[in-house]
Each structure stands twice: as structure tokens, then as C-alpha cells.
Design an enzyme around this catalytic site. Structure first.
Site, PDB file in Angstrom:
ATOM      1  N   GLN A  11     -16.937   7.989  -6.983  1.00 50.31           N
ATOM      2  CA  GLN A  11     -15.879   7.024  -6.724  1.00 50.31           C
ATOM      3  C   GLN A  11     -16.382   5.590  -6.583  1.00 50.31           C
ATOM      4  O   GLN A  11     -15.650   4.644  -6.884  1.00 50.31           O
ATOM      5  CB  GLN A  11     -15.081   7.441  -5.486  1.00 50.31           C
ATOM      6  CG  GLN A  11     -14.261   8.699  -5.735  1.00 50.31           C
ATOM      7  CD  GLN A  11     -13.309   9.010  -4.599  1.00 50.31           C
ATOM      8  OE1 GLN A  11     -13.090   8.201  -3.699  1.00 50.31           O
ATOM      9  NE2 GLN A  11     -12.729  10.207  -4.640  1.00 50.31           N
TER      10      GLN A  11
ATOM     11  N   PHE B  82       2.211   2.101   0.025  1.00 45.00           N
ATOM     12  CA  PHE B  82       3.200   3.072  -0.444  1.00 45.00           C
ATOM     13  C   PHE B  82       3.373   3.086  -1.957  1.00 45.00           C
ATOM     14  O   PHE B  82       2.872   2.228  -2.664  1.00 45.00           O
ATOM     15  CB  PHE B  82       4.530   2.931   0.290  1.00 45.00           C
ATOM     16  CG  PHE B  82       5.347   1.694   0.055  1.00 45.00           C
ATOM     17  CD1 PHE B  82       6.525   1.522   0.774  1.00 45.00           C
ATOM     18  CD2 PHE B  82       4.989   0.706  -0.854  1.00 45.00           C
ATOM     19  CE1 PHE B  82       7.314   0.398   0.593  1.00 45.00           C
ATOM     20  CE2 PHE B  82       5.772  -0.405  -1.038  1.00 45.00           C
ATOM     21  CZ  PHE B  82       6.946  -0.566  -0.314  1.00 45.00           C
ATOM     22  N   GLU B  83       4.047   4.145  -2.421  1.00 47.22           N
ATOM     23  CA  GLU B  83       4.191   4.463  -3.851  1.00 47.22           C
ATOM     24  C   GLU B  83       2.827   4.582  -4.527  1.00 47.22           C
ATOM     25  O   GLU B  83       2.621   4.155  -5.652  1.00 47.22           O
ATOM     26  CB  GLU B  83       5.069   3.427  -4.554  1.00 47.22           C
ATOM     27  CG  GLU B  83       6.530   3.499  -4.122  1.00 47.22           C
ATOM     28  CD  GLU B  83       7.461   2.746  -5.052  1.00 47.22           C
ATOM     29  OE1 GLU B  83       7.202   2.732  -6.260  1.00 47.22           O
ATOM     30  OE2 GLU B  83       8.446   2.191  -4.549  1.00 47.22           O
TER      31      GLU B  83
ATOM     32  N   PRO C 204       3.909  15.075   6.743  1.00 47.13           N
ATOM     33  CA  PRO C 204       2.881  14.802   7.758  1.00 47.13           C
ATOM     34  C   PRO C 204       1.463  15.128   7.291  1.00 47.13           C
ATOM     35  O   PRO C 204       0.516  14.439   7.648  1.00 47.13           O
ATOM     36  CB  PRO C 204       3.310  15.704   8.934  1.00 47.13           C
ATOM     37  CG  PRO C 204       4.802  15.781   8.804  1.00 47.13           C
ATOM     38  CD  PRO C 204       5.056  15.814   7.321  1.00 47.13           C
TER      39      PRO C 204
ATOM     40  N   SER D  63       0.725  15.682   3.910  1.00 43.58           N
ATOM     41  CA  SER D  63       0.682  15.514   2.456  1.00 43.58           C
ATOM     42  C   SER D  63       1.097  14.098   2.103  1.00 43.58           C
ATOM     43  O   SER D  63       2.282  13.775   2.071  1.00 43.58           O
ATOM     44  CB  SER D  63       1.619  16.517   1.778  1.00 43.58           C
ATOM     45  OG  SER D  63       1.713  16.261   0.390  1.00 43.58           O
TER      46      SER D  63
ATOM     47  N   LEU E  27       9.112  12.653  -0.599  1.00 44.43           N
ATOM     48  CA  LEU E  27       7.891  13.273  -1.117  1.00 44.43           C
ATOM     49  C   LEU E  27       6.840  13.422  -0.023  1.00 44.43           C
ATOM     50  O   LEU E  27       6.270  14.489   0.156  1.00 44.43           O
ATOM     51  CB  LEU E  27       7.331  12.436  -2.271  1.00 44.43           C
ATOM     52  CG  LEU E  27       6.045  12.941  -2.928  1.00 44.43           C
ATOM     53  CD1 LEU E  27       6.265  14.316  -3.560  1.00 44.43           C
ATOM     54  CD2 LEU E  27       5.559  11.958  -3.990  1.00 44.43           C
TER      55      LEU E  27
END
Length: 649
Positions: A557, A456-457, A214, A216, A211
Site C-alpha cells: 500500500q 464518506f462515500e 457498526p 462494516s 450501507l
């Protein structure tokens, strides 16, 4: 005076307030005035009469969901999935799991050398073969397709064992099945499953999930990798590259996400949309770079993967063309529960190391375990491990029960687990002192391995926004439906009166009557009351924020992070409340210990939640957020810090 008569003036003010973003209609004002004059005759009867008069008119019903976390954002308790603490394993499943636990633990203790894997920067070949023999590469693949056929809860327990021994091996296995071929399990056709799953389950073929690119990362929809349909319509031609792919240098089968041109049948307009594909290395045009040099999880292969005019048969589309984003998000949501389970195992390892050292090490003629500072560290490590474990198995059980809306719960479990595990590892090193800093101890490797889990994930920053915005969107839909109801109050008087009553009580500083005591053991009544109060205040705060910022809340945010942290803490409170209550009710030997953990955690979490909710609207906090943004903007514009050095040169 009848209580309903007392509450009616508050109801009118509540519905007229800006909270719902609309002024009260004259018709509704008249209706409420009529109710006030007859309130002593029982408001409920009058509401029923009014509803009967307009029964042919459609009622506006808010979208409902069983997700506890979703309902939390409306200040509601949907107890189905959280109380009592779910038990989903049949006796047969328990026996099967027990038969797998001992061999798995023994294998990792006797055959796997985590330090050697780390030094070699690969899982040793004999370990890979041993894992294949254990069936570790196809734990959730159905038995008829060559797998072990485990449920989510069974899988979580085995993953926990792996996490307690070697996260590098854990990532190799997880990247393969938790996300690598999970898309085939979830969205594959019967033909796709029959073709690919048997060899993936046996470990003959490795899988990878492609997925990230570089340019994205968290923004998956901005992927540049493209797949164009060939002139003969038989293949998609894939071009592009994917970055930091776990198992990228080992995999034979890839789940790849690429932009494809999709024509809108209604407008005739063609737009790029993300699609998911099953890609075989044997198709040609697939290559990979060398293994990346990483801070941690060195035993896990990570490489860039390249696709150059790779022909993919049209039959290898996963889901539907243009439906790749749905596939990607569902795969990640379905894989996150495993991360929490694995990290609860890692935390157990850290706690064990700390206990062993603190019970043996003597300083100033006292055991380290006798010092209050060390006691607090160990207690807090134990507490967050208990929370993580409770979340992991709450979520896996909900999934096994057929839950479909668990994206918030999954994100919460990943965020909490990754940060709690980091805390545990850091504290374990601190307790062991210089010993903990040495490689041979094992904690040094764990600290390096753990750092990636907050990235990650789904980075924890992105997942915090996902939690807040998904929940607030659900609450916002409900408020919009109430606003629509105001346009036709006679047809929706029941809905409006109930909402007005709840709002009025909140405005008056009264409890809305929300309670959790009916779900928990009597020994945990105080903790249940603290949790119920937190849920009430959370719902009220979300409502106010939506009213104030409306759609612009997405840009706030600083505030969203406080909302998300509050949601995380409340979900954690509910998980431990439910689990500790079950232990007390079942008379477990550990029940008193669990009860103590629950009480301390809920007490401290309730204080954190109260503070975070205040930070969403206090003038001082909002001013500080603006100033923090300004500080960041200043140094970004200056390309570095601005202040003059203390020495002046």
C-alpha cells in the site's frame, strides 16, 4: 541503416526480459533473428506475411476500454473521452438550465440561512418547502415520473450552486437523490420506478442509502444485516442496523443492503451474498435513533436505523438477489461526480472570501493582496478550484455521452475535490486571520462541514487503493495476454512485435512516440509534452511493478498510494489541458488566464509525478516504507508512543 534494423536487437532483449514474466521462446527468438536479417526490406511487410500464414489461428486481443484513466495504466492515451473537452448540452438544455440557475441562486441567497441551519442542527422547515417548490428533490427523475429530468451535467451545475452556499442542505439533497433513491433510477423495474419515484421527486417522501454498519464501513461486503426469505416465499424478513445514515431520521424510503442466502445453481452450495432492497418505513419494524452530534454538516440529519423483523415484499429486490454489491458500487460511482461539482462551488465561496479580505485589508501600508505569500495562497486556491471544476464537468459530460467505465475517474474526482476543498478552506481562514476563525464569517462552518468529505462515500484511502488496483488489474490482464501470446508467437507476431518495440524504446531511454500535441492548442505544447512524458513513465512504472510484485502488489500500500497519486495528477493535467485548449481555441476572454493556470499546474504536477514514480522503486524509499510500518507496529503493540519523555519522568 534502416531504423527498424536498429530497434530489433532491443526488441529481442525487451521480449526476453523479465518484464513479461516469461523467458523468450526459441521459436520467437528464431523469428526475430529472421526479421533482423531482412529488416532493411521493411519489417512491416514481413509481419503482414507472417500474420497471413497463420490467419486461421485466433489472435489474442487485450480487453479494450474507452476509459482514459484505465488506459493510462498501460501507458496509452485513449483520447475519445477527454479531447476535445466535451460539450454535451443542447441549446434547449442550456436554456432550461439557465432558467433554473437564477431562481436557485436567489433562493439560497434570500431564503436559506446556513448559519441558522447549523445552529438549529436541521434545515429550516420553510427552506425544505421552498426546495420542494423548486423541484430540488427530483432533479434527475424523468419528467414523466414527476421530476425535472436533468442530465448529469445540468445536475452538476445546480449542485455547484448549493455547494457554494450550504453543504448541510447539499448533503440533505444529495443523500436523498444522489445515492438515496439512485438505485431505483439505475436498477429499478418500471413498476418500482412508477411506484416510488413520483413521491420521492416531489419531496413528499425522503430517501436514505443504508450501507454502513457498526462493524462494516469501507468493507461493504462484510455487512451483518440479514434478510431471510419467509416460509411462504412472499417476503424477505430484514434484521439488523445501519450506522451514520444521512436522512436516517427523515426518510420514508430506504435503499438497504443485507446479506441473503443464495444457492449456486451449478454446485448446489448456499452462500451469503449482499442484496439490495427498497424498504418503506411503513412496512413496520423500521425505527431510528436520535440525530447524531457531529463536527460539521449539522443541518443534515444523521441517525442510526434499525430493522427488526421488517417484512419486505419480494418485488422490492433491487436488481437481483445476490447482486447487491454491484448495486452499491454503481450507486456510489454514479454519485461521486456530484460531490466534485458541489465542492468546486464551496471552493469558489472560499476564494471569494479571501479575495474580498485581501483586497481591503491593509498591513504595513500595503494591501494584503500585494504580499507574495498571500498571492501564492490565492493563486493556488484558484488553481485547484479550476482543476476540480474541470474534472467535475469532464466526468459529467462523459456520463451523459454514455460512458460506462468511469469508476476510476469518479474516484479520482472525489479524492481530488475533497482534498482541494479542504486546502482552499484552510487557506481562506489563514488569509482572513482572526476574522476567518470567527463563526459569523462563515468559513468556520465550511471548514467543519468539509472534513467529512474525505471520509464518506468511500474514504480517500480506500479510493486511492481502488484507483491503483483497478487500473493495475486492467494493465495486468493485458500483460497476461501478452504472455499467452508468447506461447504461440507466430499467431500473434503483430501484437508481440508492437509490444516489444515499445518496451525496447523504454529500455533504451527513448520516447515511445506518445504525443498529445495534436489534441491541444499550440500555446500549450510544453504542457502537453510534460503530460505525455508523465503518461509514458507511469505506464512503464506500472508494468515494472506488476512484474516485480505480481498479485502481491495488493499488499504494497505504500507503493500503491504513490501510484494512485500519480494517476490523479495525470488525470488532472489532462482535464485542464483539454479545457484550457478549448478556451484558447474559442477565443474566450478568460483564455489567457486559463492557459497560465494550466501551464503552472502541469509543470508542478509533472515534477510531483516524477518524484512519486521514483518513490515506488528506489531502495531508500522501500527501506523507509518498511521502517514506517515498523514504527506503526511498535506503537500499536505498545498501545501508545514508546519514546521516553524529554524530562525523563
Amino acid at each position: 541503416m534502416h531504423k527498424s534494423a536498429q530497434i530489433l536487437p532491443l526488441c529481442q532483449r525487451a521480449l526476453a526480459s523479465k518484464t513479461f514474466g516469461i523467458n523468450i521462446s526459441p521459436r520467437l527468438s528464431s523469428l526475430i533473428s529472421r526479421y533482423r536479417s531482412t529488416a532493411t526490406a521493411t519489417v512491416e511487410d514481413n509481419v503482414t506475411t507472417a500474420q497471413t500464414e497463420v490467419k486461421k489461428k485466433a489472435e489474442i486481443k487485450p480487453k479494450e476500454t474507452k476509459s482514459f484513466a484505465m488506459n493510462l495504466f498501460r501507458g496509452r492515451v485513449m483520447s475519445d473521452e477527454v479531447f476535445p473537452y466535451p460539450e454535451v448540452l443542447t441549446n434547449e438544455q442550456k436554456e432550461m438550465l439557465q432558467a433554473l440557475i437564477d431562481p436557485t441562486a436567489k433562493f439560497f441567497e434570500e431564503q436559506n440561512d446556513a448559519l441558522k441551519n447549523d445552529a438549529l442542527e436541521k434545515v429550516e422547515d420553510h427552506v425544505m418547502e421552498g426546495l420542494k417548490a423548486l423541484g430540488a428533490f427530483g432533479l434527475q427523475v424523468p419528467e414523466e415520473l414527476g421530476g425535472v429530468g436533468l442530465s448529469n451535467t445540468q445536475y452538476a451545475r445546480l449542485v455547484e450552486i448549493v455547494g457554494s452556499h450550504d453543504l448541510g442542505v447539499g448533503i440533505t439533497l444529495g443523500a436523498h437523490q444522489s445515492i438515496g433513491f439512485k438505485g431505483i433510477l439505475l436498477f429499478g423495474t418500471p413498476e418500482q420506478k412508477a411506484q416510488y419515484l413520483p413521491k420521492l421527486a416531489s419531496g413528499e417522501n425522503m430517501a436514505a442509502y443504508c450501507l454502513t454498519e457498526p462493524a462494516s464501513g469501507s468493507d461493504a461486503a462484510s455487512a451483518k444485516c440479514r434478510a431471510e426469505l419467509s416460509p411462504d416465499g412472499k417476503h424477505f424478513i430484514l434484521n439488523g442496523s445501519k450506522l451514520w445514515i444521512s436522512n436516517g431520521g427523515l426518510a420514508e424510503i430506504f435503499t438497504v443492503f443485507a446479506q441473503t442466502p443464495v444457492k449456486d445453481e451449478k454446485t448446489g452450495e448456499t452462500k451469503d451474498k449482499l442484496s439490495a432492497f427498497i424498504v418503506e418505513r411503513s412496512f413496520g419494524g423500521v425505527s431510528n435513533g436520535p440525530p447524531e452530534k457531529k463536527m460539521g454538516i449539522k443541518a443534515s440529519n444523521t441517525a442510526e436505523v434499525y430493522f427488526e423483523d421488517c417484512p419486505i415484499p419480494v418485488e422490492n429486490v433491487l436488481g437481483e438477489v445476490g447482486g447487491g454489491f454491484k448495486v452499491a458500487m454503481n450507486v456510489l460511482n454514479n454519485g461521486r461526480f456530484g460531490m466534485a461539482a458541489a465542492l468546486s462551488g464551496t471552493m469558489n465561496y472560499c476564494i471569494q472570501k479571501a479575495i474580498e479580505h485581501a483586497s481591503q485589508r491593509t498591513q504595513f501600508k500595503k494591501k494584503l493582496s500585494d504580499f507574495g505569500s498571500i498571492q501564492e495562497k490565492i493563486a493556488r486556491m484558484v488553481m485547484v478550484q479550476y482543476v476540480t471544476e474541470s474534472m467535475a464537468y469532464m466526468l459529467s459530460a462523459n456520463m451523459d455521452q454514455g460512458a460506462t467505465e468511469f469508476q476510476i475517474e469518479a474516484a479520482i474526482s472525489k479524492v481530488y475535490a475533497s482534498e482541494a476543498a479542504w486546502f482552499c478552506a484552510d487557506e481562506a481562514v489563514q488569509i482572513l486571520g482572526g476574522m476567518g476563525y470567527m463563526r459569523d464569517c462563515g468559513l468556520e462552518r465550511v471548514v467543519r462541514d468539509l472534513r467529512i468529505f474525505r471520509i464518506f462515500e468511500g474514504t480517500n484511502e480506500i479510493l486511492r487503493l481502488l484507483v491503483a488496483l483497478t487500473g493495475m488489474n486492467h494493465a495486468g490482464e493485458h500483460l497476461r495476454q501478452l504472455q499467452k501470446a508468447l506461447e504461440n508467437p507466430l499467431a500473434n507476431v503483430g501484437t508481440l512485435f508492437g509490444a516489444a518495440g515499445t518496451r525496447a524504446k523504454r529500455m533504451a531511454g527513448m520516447s515511445t512516440g506518445l504525443s498529445l500535441t495534436q489534441y491541444v492548442h499550440k500555446d500549450l505544447t510544453t504542457s502537453a509534452d510534460q503530460t505525455a512524458k508523465a503518461i509514458e513513465n507511469f505506464g512503464f512504472t506500472v508494468e515494472d511493478l506488476l512484474t516485480k510484485y505480481k498479485k502481491n502488489i495488493i499488499n504494497e500500500q505504500f507503493i500503491l498510494n504513490r501510484v494512485s497519486d500519480s494517476a490523479i495528477d495525470i488525470y488532472a493535467m489532462v482535464c485542464v489541458l483539454s479545457r484550457a485548449s478549448r478556451s484558447l481555441s474559442n477565443g474566450l476572454e478568460s483564455a489567457k488566464h486559463e492557459s497560465t493556470i494550466c501551464q503552472v499546474f502541469c509543470d508542478e504536477a509533472s515534477q510531483k509525478i516524477e518524484k512519486n514514480l521514483k518513490l515506488t522503486h528506489s531502495a531508500g524509499s522501500l527501506k523507509n516504507y518498511k521502517q514506517l510500518a515498523q514504527i506503526s507496529s511498535d506503537v500499536m503493540e505498545n498501545n501508545g508512543t514508546i519514546q521516553e519523555h524529554p524530562l525523563g519522568f
